[in-house]
Design a protein around this motif. Structure first.
Motif, PDB file in Angstrom:
ATOM      1  N   HIS A  91       0.849  -1.197   0.000  1.00 36.23           N
ATOM      2  CA  HIS A  91       0.000   0.000   0.000  1.00 36.23           C
ATOM      3  C   HIS A  91       0.874   1.232   0.000  1.00 36.23           C
ATOM      4  O   HIS A  91       1.976   1.226   0.562  1.00 36.23           O
ATOM      5  CB  HIS A  91      -0.918   0.006   1.225  1.00 36.23           C
ATOM      6  CG  HIS A  91      -0.195   0.068   2.540  1.00 36.23           C
ATOM      7  ND1 HIS A  91       0.097   1.262   3.169  1.00 36.23           N
ATOM      8  CD2 HIS A  91       0.328  -0.904   3.333  1.00 36.23           C
ATOM      9  CE1 HIS A  91       0.739   1.011   4.307  1.00 36.23           C
ATOM     10  NE2 HIS A  91       0.898  -0.294   4.423  1.00 36.23           N
ATOM     11  N   ASP A 120       6.823   2.272   6.381  1.00 37.40           N
ATOM     12  CA  ASP A 120       5.495   1.649   6.204  1.00 37.40           C
ATOM     13  C   ASP A 120       4.705   2.424   5.166  1.00 37.40           C
ATOM     14  O   ASP A 120       3.946   3.309   5.519  1.00 37.40           O
ATOM     15  CB  ASP A 120       4.767   1.618   7.552  1.00 37.40           C
ATOM     16  CG  ASP A 120       3.465   0.838   7.501  1.00 37.40           C
ATOM     17  OD1 ASP A 120       3.204   0.198   6.480  1.00 37.40           O
ATOM     18  OD2 ASP A 120       2.719   0.887   8.488  1.00 37.40           O
ATOM     19  N   MET A 121       4.854   2.084   3.847  1.00 34.94           N
ATOM     20  CA  MET A 121       5.808   1.143   3.348  1.00 34.94           C
ATOM     21  C   MET A 121       6.329   1.528   1.962  1.00 34.94           C
ATOM     22  O   MET A 121       6.398   0.734   1.055  1.00 34.94           O
ATOM     23  CB  MET A 121       5.202  -0.280   3.344  1.00 34.94           C
ATOM     24  CG  MET A 121       3.832  -0.361   2.623  1.00 34.94           C
ATOM     25  SD  MET A 121       3.594  -1.962   1.797  1.00 34.94           S
ATOM     26  CE  MET A 121       4.487  -1.641   0.289  1.00 34.94           C
ATOM     27  N   GLU A 154      -4.924   0.596   3.112  1.00 32.54           N
ATOM     28  CA  GLU A 154      -4.574  -0.473   4.055  1.00 32.54           C
ATOM     29  C   GLU A 154      -4.610   0.019   5.488  1.00 32.54           C
ATOM     30  O   GLU A 154      -5.022  -0.686   6.401  1.00 32.54           O
ATOM     31  CB  GLU A 154      -3.183  -1.033   3.724  1.00 32.54           C
ATOM     32  CG  GLU A 154      -2.861  -2.356   4.416  1.00 32.54           C
ATOM     33  CD  GLU A 154      -2.243  -2.221   5.805  1.00 32.54           C
ATOM     34  OE1 GLU A 154      -2.191  -3.221   6.525  1.00 32.54           O
ATOM     35  OE2 GLU A 154      -1.826  -1.105   6.184  1.00 32.54           O
ATOM     36  N   GLU A 155      -4.172   1.253   5.685  1.00 27.73           N
ATOM     37  CA  GLU A 155      -4.082   1.790   7.048  1.00 27.73           C
ATOM     38  C   GLU A 155      -5.448   2.058   7.666  1.00 27.73           C
ATOM     39  O   GLU A 155      -5.545   2.342   8.855  1.00 27.73           O
ATOM     40  CB  GLU A 155      -3.245   3.075   7.064  1.00 27.73           C
ATOM     41  CG  GLU A 155      -1.786   2.892   6.625  1.00 27.73           C
ATOM     42  CD  GLU A 155      -0.946   2.102   7.630  1.00 27.73           C
ATOM     43  OE1 GLU A 155      -1.499   1.612   8.634  1.00 27.73           O
ATOM     44  OE2 GLU A 155       0.270   1.981   7.391  1.00 27.73           O
ATOM     45  N   GLU A 179       5.041  -5.257   3.279  1.00 20.44           N
ATOM     46  CA  GLU A 179       4.963  -4.535   4.552  1.00 20.44           C
ATOM     47  C   GLU A 179       6.353  -4.554   5.191  1.00 20.44           C
ATOM     48  O   GLU A 179       7.172  -5.423   4.878  1.00 20.44           O
ATOM     49  CB  GLU A 179       3.971  -5.254   5.486  1.00 20.44           C
ATOM     50  CG  GLU A 179       2.512  -5.040   5.129  1.00 20.44           C
ATOM     51  CD  GLU A 179       1.998  -3.656   5.490  1.00 20.44           C
ATOM     52  OE1 GLU A 179       2.660  -2.952   6.277  1.00 20.44           O
ATOM     53  OE2 GLU A 179       0.953  -3.283   4.956  1.00 20.44           O
ATOM     54  N   PRO A 180       6.626  -3.617   6.103  1.00 18.61           N
ATOM     55  CA  PRO A 180       7.939  -3.588   6.757  1.00 18.61           C
ATOM     56  C   PRO A 180       8.261  -4.912   7.446  1.00 18.61           C
ATOM     57  O   PRO A 180       7.366  -5.618   7.898  1.00 18.61           O
ATOM     58  CB  PRO A 180       7.789  -2.492   7.807  1.00 18.61           C
ATOM     59  CG  PRO A 180       6.593  -1.720   7.448  1.00 18.61           C
ATOM     60  CD  PRO A 180       5.730  -2.558   6.579  1.00 18.61           C
TER      61      PRO A 180
HETATM   62 ZN   LIG Z   1       1.694  -0.974   6.222  1.00 18.19          ZN
END
Ligand SMILES: [Zn+2]
Length: 385
Positions: A91, A120-121, A154-155, A179-180
Motif C-alpha cells: 500500500h 510503512d511502506m 490499508e491503514e 509490509e515492513p
Molecule cells: Zn503498512
C-alpha cells in the motif's frame, strides 16, 4: 531453478543502484499520501505510476471514488510463456495527514532515511521497483506473470481495495507482501494475529440511588462483572487476547446507570481460536436479572497462520543464504492485507519490505543500506517460486 550465481549477481547489480533507490524513495515520500485525503493520495499515485511506467511495465490505474486510485502493474517475460501468476502486494497510503512532511521532513542521516511512510511502506514499493528492473536486466525468463498491486487504504482497513487484491490473489500461486520487516535484523512476518473489535452494551434500568435503589438495574455493575469474565478468555501462550480498551456509562453518582458500554480489541493466532472467541462473545448472557446485553462486531482480519507461509519462508531462507544473508522470522500481533490473502488459502509471505523502525511515529525510518539486499531477495523469489 536458474543459475546458482544469479542471486549473487542480482545483489551485486542492486547494490550499485542504491543511490537511485534512495532518490526514488525521496520522490515517493515527499508526495504525501494520507489514506483519507484522496487528492493528495492521487498525486502520489501518479508519481509511483510514472516510475513504474518508465520501467516498461504495463501500468493500470484503477480509479476509486473516495480513496486514492489503485495501481496494478503487470509484467510477463517476453521469451517464455508464463504459466501462473505471482502477486506482490502493498500500500502507498500512510497514517500521516497532509502537511506532516513540514515538521517531519524527508532526510537521510547516518544511513537512515526518515519521513512519513518511509518504512510503512514506501521503501517496500521502491525495493519492488528495483527488483523488477534487476530482473529485466538479468534477462532470465520469468516462469510466471508478475502482478504488483499498490493500494491506498490499508491503514484504514482496506475496505475499498479488498475485492481487487483478493481477486488478484485468487489468480496467484503466491502472494508477497511488502509490509515492513520486524526489528534491526529484518525478520519476515510468517504469522500475524487476526484482529477484531467488538462492542458490548449493557442495558439496565435507571433509578434513584437513595430513594429507590431496589428498583434499579445497574448497567455498570453488570458490565464490570462481564468484563472480569471476558478477561479470563485471554491466553497469551496461544496468542489469544481480549482487551477492554474503552468503557463508558452512567450519568451521575446518585443515579443507577441504565446503560454502560465497552469496546473490546480481539486478537487470535489461529482461525479456530478466532471462531471460538466470536462464539463465546455472542453467547454471553446477563448475570443480573432484568439486564440486557447487546453485542456487535467481531474479527475484521482473520489470522495469517504460519502454515500459509512456511514453505515460502523456507524458500526465502535458502535464497538469502546463497547471497550470504541470514533471514529470520517472527510472529506479530498486528494484521495486514496478507491476513486476507492467506485466509483465501493462497500461500503468503509478509514483511518482505523495508528494514527500519518507528512505523506510525515521528522517528519512522528505513536503513538505506539494507534496501538492495531486500530487493534482491524479492527478485530471486519472483524468479524461482
Ligand atoms: Zn503498512
Amino acid at each position: 531453478m536458474p543459475d546458482k550465481n544469479l542471486p549473487k549477481e542480482l545483489l551485486r547489480s542492486l547494490k550499485s543502484r542504491l543511490p537511485q533507490m534512495v532518490a526514488t524513495l525521496r520522490r515517493f515520500v515527499t508526495a504525501e499520501s494520507p489514506s483519507l485525503e484522496k487528492a493528495a493520495a492521487d498525486r502520489c499515485c501518479g508519481i509511483i505510476a510514472e516510475a513504474w511506467g518508465k520501467q516498461g511495465a504495463r501500468v493500470e490505474r484503477i480509479t476509486q471514488k473516495h480513496r486514492g486510485d489503485l495501481l496494478r502493474i503487470t509484467h510477463a517475460s517476453g521469451k517464455s510463456r508464463a504459466s501462473g501468476q505471482l502477486l506482490v502486494l502493498g500500500h502507498y497510503d500512510t497514517v500521516y495527514s497532509n502537511g506532516t512532511i513540514a515538521r517531519m521532513p524527508y532526510r537521510v542521516r547516518g544511513g537512515k532515511a526518515y519521513g512519513p511512510g518511509t518504512f510503512d511502506m514506501k521503501a517496500g514499493i521502491v525495493q519492488a521497483l528495483f527488483a523488477l528492473q534487476a530482473l529485466q536486466q538479468a534477462e532470465t525468463p520469468l516462469r510466471k506473470r508478475l502482478v504488483f498491486l499498490w493500494t491506498s487504504d490499508e491503514e484504514i482497513g482496506s475496505e475499498a481495495s479488498r475485492k481487487f487484491f483478493e481477486a488478484e490473489a485468487r489468480r496467484s500461486d503466491a502472494v508477497f507482501v511488502l509490509e515492513p520487516s520486524f526489528g534491526p535484523r529484518g525478520l519476515l512476518k510468517t504469522a500475524r494475529k487476526g484482529v477484531g473489535e467488538a462492542e458490548l452494551i449493557v442495558h439496565g434500568r435507571a433509578s434513584h440511588a437513595g430513594l429507590a435503589p431496589q428498583e434499579g438495574i445497574n448497567a455498570i455493575h453488570e458490565l464490570a462483572r462481564q468484563l472480569t469474565r471476558i478477561e479470563k478468555w485471554s491466553d497469551f501462550r496461544r496468542g489469544v487476547t481480549v482487551n477492554a480498551g474503552i468503557i463508558e456509562g452512567g450519568t451521575r453518582a446518585n443515579v443507577i446507570p441504565e446503560r454502560a458500554r465497552a469496546v473490546l480489541d480481539l486478537r487470535a493466532l489461529r482461525v479456530s481460536d478466532m471462531r471460538s472467541l466470536e462464539e463465546r462473545l455472542h453467547e454471553l448472557r446477563p448475570l443480573q436479572s432484568g439486564a440486557r446485553l447487546e453485542i456487535t462486531g467481531g474479527f475484521d482480519r482473520p489470522p495469517l497462520e504460519s502454515k500459509m507461509s512456511a514453505a515460502l519462508f523456507e524458500r526465502a531462507r535458502v535464497l538469502a543464504k546463497q547471497m550470504n544473508l541470514a533471514l529470520g522470522e517472527c510472529t506479530v500481533g498486528g494484521g495486514s492485507d496478507g491476513n486476507f490473502t492467506a485466509a483465501l488459502g493462497i500461500p503468503t509471505l509478509d514483511g518482505l519490505g523495508a528494514v527500519g523502525d518507528g512505523a506510525h511515529s515521528t522517528h519512522e525510518h528505513v536503513l538505506t543500506n539494507t534496501m538492495p539486499a531486500r530487493a534482491a531477495l524479492l527478485a530471486t523469489l519472483l524468479l524461482t517460486v
